[in-house]
Scaffold this active site. Structure first.
Site, PDB file in Angstrom:
ATOM      1  N   THR A 127       0.864  -1.177   0.000  1.00 40.08           N
ATOM      2  CA  THR A 127       0.000   0.000   0.000  1.00 40.08           C
ATOM      3  C   THR A 127       0.902   1.229   0.000  1.00 40.08           C
ATOM      4  O   THR A 127       2.028   1.186   0.513  1.00 40.08           O
ATOM      5  CB  THR A 127      -0.927   0.051   1.240  1.00 40.08           C
ATOM      6  OG1 THR A 127      -0.137   0.289   2.422  1.00 40.08           O
ATOM      7  CG2 THR A 127      -1.708  -1.243   1.400  1.00 40.08           C
ATOM      8  N   CYS A 128       0.408   2.320  -0.550  1.00 38.27           N
ATOM      9  CA  CYS A 128       1.239   3.522  -0.674  1.00 38.27           C
ATOM     10  C   CYS A 128       1.470   4.217   0.656  1.00 38.27           C
ATOM     11  O   CYS A 128       2.341   5.082   0.764  1.00 38.27           O
ATOM     12  CB  CYS A 128       0.620   4.483  -1.677  1.00 38.27           C
ATOM     13  SG  CYS A 128      -1.025   5.088  -1.217  1.00 38.27           S
ATOM     14  N   ILE A 129       0.683   3.874   1.678  1.00 38.83           N
ATOM     15  CA  ILE A 129       0.832   4.542   2.977  1.00 38.83           C
ATOM     16  C   ILE A 129       1.383   3.608   4.048  1.00 38.83           C
ATOM     17  O   ILE A 129       1.358   3.928   5.238  1.00 38.83           O
ATOM     18  CB  ILE A 129      -0.515   5.140   3.439  1.00 38.83           C
ATOM     19  CG1 ILE A 129      -1.632   4.094   3.399  1.00 38.83           C
ATOM     20  CG2 ILE A 129      -0.872   6.353   2.599  1.00 38.83           C
ATOM     21  CD1 ILE A 129      -2.949   4.573   3.958  1.00 38.83           C
ATOM     22  N   ALA A 130       1.897   2.443   3.646  1.00 39.41           N
ATOM     23  CA  ALA A 130       2.548   1.546   4.613  1.00 39.41           C
ATOM     24  C   ALA A 130       3.816   2.217   5.144  1.00 39.41           C
ATOM     25  O   ALA A 130       4.485   2.955   4.409  1.00 39.41           O
ATOM     26  CB  ALA A 130       2.899   0.220   3.948  1.00 39.41           C
TER      27      ALA A 130
END
Length: 267
Positions: free
Chosen positions: A24-27
């Protein structure tokens, strides 16, 4: 930061990193920890990985796989070039055929590690130490000065505010991860290297709507020519200081007259 609850921070970090196995891009891409809490945090992260997925995570139905073989190969290359000490739970190694890449802590990678030069988008989590608040700020700026997400774990509100002021990011969460994307009343988007524009609710409408400016004037009636002192047309004679005042009013308040009922008349 040093005032954080290490156990609770570890639980929330692992939960966020394990979501879709880090894809995910916000991990969280890496963890910065005060050197005084380094040992405790690494132990807490490892314990939380075991608590969530058992002694053999590869057998857990709750731990996903890499989306493609190509992405698995990218993770394997990053891991091979990472430096630092690798820590994971379970005996199963990475499995290319099954696209299984275990959740792996990379403890104290060197500053030039590929893990700290690009978005990981996978289950590899570098753990980097700092000795002062200023060093933490400079480390973040050195890795990516405008990350998509900034996660701060601390019980010190003033310290959190200071970090938020000194590090620019698209989004930020204090004492948790990824929840900003689930809150549709907040705009979500990047800044600088992490992107432009925001979405969610009314923010999406504003991002994808172009507010075009349109001003209509009367085809013949021109207040500039009919008031005693023309305010705009330089060719008009006379007026002096009064003309300058009218021109100033035109610039400050716009080319219209206010009318009763909230209406306006373009000049």
């Amino acid at each position: 930061l040093s005032s954080a609850d290490v156990g609770e921070a570890a639980r929330r970090i692992v939960n966020a990193k394990a979501l879709n196995v880090g894809q995910t891009c916000i991990a969280p891409d890496y963890v910065l920890v005060d050197r005084s809490q380094h040992t405790a945090l690494v132990a807490a992260l490892t314990a939380e990985m075991r608590a969530m997925f058992g002694d053999e995570p590869h057998a857990s139905p709750d731990l996903g796989r890499m989306c493609t073989v190509g992405h698995f190969d990218r993770m394997a290359k990053l891991l091979a070039e990472s430096g630092g000490t690798q820590r994971r739970v379970g005996s199963a190694p990475p499995d290319r055929e099954g696209k299984y890449m275990p959740l792996t802590l990379i403890d104290s990678p060197p500053s030039g590690s590929p893990l700290l030069r690009e978005e990981i988008f996978g289950p590899l989590l570098p753990v980097v130490t700092f000795d002062s608040f200023d060093e933490a700020v400079e480390t973040i700026r050195g890795i990516d000065s405008t990350p998509l997400a900034l996660y701060v774990f601390t019980a010190d509100t003033a310290a959190a505010e200071s970090l938020l002021q000194r590090v620019q990011s698209g989004t930020a969460v204090v004492n948790d991860c990824v929840l900003q994307h689930m809150c549709h009343s907040l705009p979500f988007g990047g800044v600088g290297t992490s992107g432009h524009g925001v979405c969610h609710g009314e923010w999406s409408f504003q991002t994808f709507t172009f507010p075009r400016s349109v001003l209509w004037r009367h085809a013949k009636f021109d207040v500039d020519q009919t008031v005693p002192v023309p305010a705009r047309h330089a060719a008009a004679s006379g007026g002096g200081a009064r003309r300058a005042k009218l021109l100033e009013a035109l610039i400050l308040h716009g080319p219209y007259l206010s009318l009763p009922g909230g209406r306006s008349l373009p000049l």
